[in-house]
Every structure is written in C-alpha cells, then in structure tokens.
Design an enzyme around this catalytic site. Sequence first.
Site, PDB file in Angstrom:
ATOM      1  N   LYS A  84      53.495 -17.541   3.177  1.00  0.00           N
ATOM      2  CA  LYS A  84      52.701 -16.424   3.683  1.00  0.00           C
ATOM      3  C   LYS A  84      51.494 -16.185   2.780  1.00  0.00           C
ATOM      4  CE  LYS A  84      53.408 -12.146   2.807  1.00  0.00           C
ATOM      5  NZ  LYS A  84      53.952 -10.808   2.626  1.00  0.00           N
ATOM      6  N   ASP A 102      53.920 -12.536   8.262  1.00  0.00           N
ATOM      7  CA  ASP A 102      54.637 -11.482   7.534  1.00  0.00           C
ATOM      8  C   ASP A 102      55.614 -10.826   8.494  1.00  0.00           C
ATOM      9  OD1 ASP A 102      53.219  -9.804   9.170  1.00  0.00           O
ATOM     10  OD2 ASP A 102      52.383  -8.586   7.571  1.00  0.00           O
TER      11      ASP A 102
END
Length: 175
Positions: A84, A102
């Site tokens: 991420k 996320d």
Amino acid sequence: MLSAQCTDARVNMVTPKLFELYPNAEAMAALDPSDIEPLIMTCGLFKSKAKNIIAASRLLMERHGGRVPNAMEELIDLPGVGRKTANVVLSVAFATPAIAVDTHVFRVANRLGLTRARTPAQAEKQLMRVIPESDWSNAHHWLIHHGREICHARNPECVRCPLLALCPSAKKFLK
Ligand code: SF4
C-alpha cells in the site's frame, strides 16, 4: 510509515517538526529510536514506527544513496513499507500509475462488485484489470473518498449514495 492505526490529520500534525529536525534519510539513519519516539508518540505504535523509520533510512543510505527508489520491489524491501505504502509512493512521488489498497479501497471495491477479493493484494490485481491504467491513481482517491464520506464501514449511507442503482450490495444494507 506513520499512518498505521493513525489518522491523516494526526500524521500531518507530527511530520512538520520531525522533518524540521531530521530532513532526510542521512539525518534519520544516524538516530536512535529514543530520538524519534517522543516526536511520533501520538501516532500510535510509535516504538515499532521509530525503529522502522531508522532502519529504512539506513537501507536508503546503504543501497540507494539516500534517495527513495521508484521500483515496487525495492520499496517493499524497506522496513515498515508494504504494497500500500509503496503504491502511494509510486503514484504520488513518481507519477507512476498504481492502485494503493487501504481499508476504504478494499471495502468499497468489494461492495461495488469491482472486486471479489479476500486480501488487499487480490483487490489490487482485480482493480488493475477493471480500471483503465490512466485512472489507477485517481481511482485510489475516489474509492477512499467514497468510503470516508458515504460508504462507511458500519453504516453505509446507501440512501444518499449516487452509486445506489449500480451497487450489488445496496439491498443488503437497505433492509
Ligand atoms: S450503495 Fe451503499 S454499499 Fe453501495 S457503494 Fe453506495 S453506500 Fe456503499
């Protein structure tokens, strides 16, 4: 690296002082965790975050001349950096198309039927298949924004959602 279990607002309160004192990898690589911990304490998980920041800075100095690399494999080798974070860096710092998944992106994409993913890595791959590459970086922001403003984790506001007619999950929440 600071954002795990912490709000963006809190991270933004902490970073000005941190970067004023230690503006680059060289400065951070020379630190002891006790130098950073008081500065980032309010972000949570501060002990492991301090260790990761220093270890990542040392690796940046050893392998990359103190600069942040622009390749996924090299980014995720850095302590405290997962896919991420690496995708955010690629997208924002290097203007490379990437979809950072996320918690909001993962939830909203699954609810909308854009993905059927059990992990963020699966969601990332599936989103890259259904979204044009030119929109990858924007789609990350669109999905986060929609998750924060309307498609909340607990009580999604389907009745005021502009995607209501398209969303396969709406029935479940409108019951
Ligand atoms: S209709 Fe409901 S579940 Fe679907 S995207 Fe909108 S808020 Fe989320």
